[in-house]
Design a protein around this motif. Structure first.
Motif, PDB file in Angstrom:
ATOM      1  N   ASN A  75      40.675 -15.195  31.620  1.00  0.00           N
ATOM      2  CA  ASN A  75      41.312 -13.887  31.489  1.00  0.00           C
ATOM      3  C   ASN A  75      40.908 -12.970  32.639  1.00  0.00           C
ATOM      4  O   ASN A  75      41.754 -12.330  33.284  1.00  0.00           O
ATOM      5  CB  ASN A  75      40.934 -13.269  30.138  1.00  0.00           C
ATOM      6  CG  ASN A  75      41.878 -12.138  29.725  1.00  0.00           C
ATOM      7  OD1 ASN A  75      42.925 -11.925  30.331  1.00  0.00           O
ATOM      8  ND2 ASN A  75      41.500 -11.404  28.696  1.00  0.00           N
ATOM      9  N   PHE A  76      39.607 -12.915  32.934  1.00  0.00           N
ATOM     10  CA  PHE A  76      39.149 -12.072  34.050  1.00  0.00           C
ATOM     11  C   PHE A  76      39.695 -12.579  35.391  1.00  0.00           C
ATOM     12  O   PHE A  76      40.128 -11.774  36.223  1.00  0.00           O
ATOM     13  CB  PHE A  76      37.619 -12.026  34.094  1.00  0.00           C
ATOM     14  CG  PHE A  76      37.029 -10.938  33.251  1.00  0.00           C
ATOM     15  CD1 PHE A  76      37.117  -9.606  33.651  1.00  0.00           C
ATOM     16  CD2 PHE A  76      36.398 -11.229  32.054  1.00  0.00           C
ATOM     17  CE1 PHE A  76      36.573  -8.586  32.872  1.00  0.00           C
ATOM     18  CE2 PHE A  76      35.857 -10.214  31.270  1.00  0.00           C
ATOM     19  CZ  PHE A  76      35.947  -8.890  31.673  1.00  0.00           C
ATOM     20  N   MET A  77      39.675 -13.891  35.613  1.00  0.00           N
ATOM     21  CA  MET A  77      40.155 -14.409  36.893  1.00  0.00           C
ATOM     22  C   MET A  77      41.650 -14.148  37.076  1.00  0.00           C
ATOM     23  O   MET A  77      42.107 -13.856  38.180  1.00  0.00           O
ATOM     24  CB  MET A  77      39.850 -15.904  37.012  1.00  0.00           C
ATOM     25  CG  MET A  77      38.360 -16.247  37.120  1.00  0.00           C
ATOM     26  SD  MET A  77      37.454 -15.266  38.361  1.00  0.00           S
ATOM     27  CE  MET A  77      38.400 -15.617  39.850  1.00  0.00           C
ATOM     28  N   SER A  78      42.410 -14.220  35.982  1.00  0.00           N
ATOM     29  CA  SER A  78      43.851 -13.939  36.086  1.00  0.00           C
ATOM     30  C   SER A  78      44.090 -12.484  36.468  1.00  0.00           C
ATOM     31  O   SER A  78      44.989 -12.164  37.252  1.00  0.00           O
ATOM     32  CB  SER A  78      44.558 -14.254  34.756  1.00  0.00           C
ATOM     33  OG  SER A  78      44.242 -13.295  33.755  1.00  0.00           O
ATOM     34  N   LEU A  79      43.245 -11.590  35.940  1.00  0.00           N
ATOM     35  CA  LEU A  79      43.392 -10.164  36.230  1.00  0.00           C
ATOM     36  C   LEU A  79      42.966  -9.852  37.665  1.00  0.00           C
ATOM     37  O   LEU A  79      43.634  -9.095  38.381  1.00  0.00           O
ATOM     38  CB  LEU A  79      42.546  -9.362  35.229  1.00  0.00           C
ATOM     39  CG  LEU A  79      42.786  -7.857  35.099  1.00  0.00           C
ATOM     40  CD1 LEU A  79      44.258  -7.539  34.864  1.00  0.00           C
ATOM     41  CD2 LEU A  79      41.927  -7.283  33.976  1.00  0.00           C
TER      42      LEU A  79
END
Length: 307
Positions: A75-79
């Motif tokens: 989730n963080f890497m996608s953001l």
């Protein structure tokens, strides 16, 4: 010139503590910020909370996107890798902490001192609180300098404290949003320190880090937590994480500094050798953890081929 900060906030079933986190954004002394939220499929009232703040602050101050639903790191890497997000600096945020009012101001002050083309990562110690905000103490105080040699085997920066510049973000985007890594914050530390970047670990806490049963990753502050961490070395967790990181590094190998590439190649080669060459090779690579106890654990892990 006011430096704009994009706050990258990941949410999942966060209704209980999210308002306090968002209010602490609103109380920041550095006021040039906007919030980008990646919600990983919350079924509670998280979306309602976000909708209220979006209405209060305005749609340009808070934007919500759908997360990949593949865990917190994904989730963080996608953001981080979302093309439509553009700012001078990027601050990662959990959904249940409370930021100190000067958190962004302190980060921006240091980041401004680093040339724009040099990857830079700011992170801090944290103040631990329980579910009701009661003080529990502090996260471990790391005293050895942050570096790639440390990052290969340990993370010193909690993601909820991290703020980085565009040069650092460009490296993370080059590696891609789909990297399979142990944790997004550890990965950021590895990438920035390895690619000639500057990392500042600030010993002064920048937020209240809430500890509760739903924490995916705790602060590892107690002796028992540290013993558990060392135990994971012996059970092969570090070996698995290193395998993941070595694969994830491949797209950005060419961006590693000459010194980091030498350390990386020595470390990768040593891991594949028999007992004596493996232990001596790993020691010669210069890797280290922050404590003597942790470094003893590294030696034992090398002997047991758990590294």
């Amino acid at each position: 010139m006011s430096h704009n900060v994009a706050i990258l906030l990941c949410t999942y079933q966060g209704e209980q503590y999210l308002p306090e986190q968002l209010d602490s954004f609103g109380a920041q002394s550095h006021t040039a910020w906007s919030v980008w939220v990646s919600d990983d499929g919350s079924k509670d009232k998280t979306q309602n909370v976000l909708g209220f703040y979006q209405q209060t602050w305005g749609p340009d101050r808070l934007r919500v996107r759908a997360g990949p639903r593949k865990g917190f790191a994904a989730n963080f890497m996608s953001l981080i890798c979302r093309e439509e997000i553009a700012a001078d600096y990027y601050a990662l945020s959990d959904q249940d902490d409370i930021w100190h009012a000067d958190k962004l101001e302190r980060a921006v002050r240091w980041l401004k001192s680093v040339p724009q083309d040099v990857p830079a990562l700011y992170c801090t110690r944290t103040e631990l609180v329980d579910e009701d905000g009661g003080k529990l103490g502090y996260s471990p105080l790391f005293t050895r300098p942050p570096s790639f040699r440390n990052a290969l085997v340990q993370n010193v920066g909690g993601g909820n404290t991290m703020v980085f510049n565009n040069a650092a973000r460009n490296l993370l985007k080059a590696a891609g949003p789909h990297v399979k890594v142990a944790a997004h914050d550890w990965w950021i530390y590895i990438v920035v320190s390895g690619c000639g970047g500057k990392v500042l670990y600030d010993p002064i806490p920048s937020l209240l880090y809430r500890q509760h049963a739903q924490n995916l990753i705790g602060a590892n502050a107690s002796l028992q937590a540290r013993l558990d961490r060392i135990g994971k070395l012996f059970r092969g967790h570090l070996k698995t994480w290193n395998d993941q990181h070595i694969v994830a590094m491949q797209p950005i190998i060419s961006s590693l500094s000459q010194d980091s590439r030498s350390v990386f190649n020595r470390f990768v080669s040593a891991r594949q050798r028999r007992l004596i060459p493996r232990v001596f090779g790993i020691l010669r690579s210069g890797i280290y953890r922050q404590t003597g106890f942790g470094n003893l654990g590294l030696v034992i892990a090398a002997i047991l081929n758990r590294i």
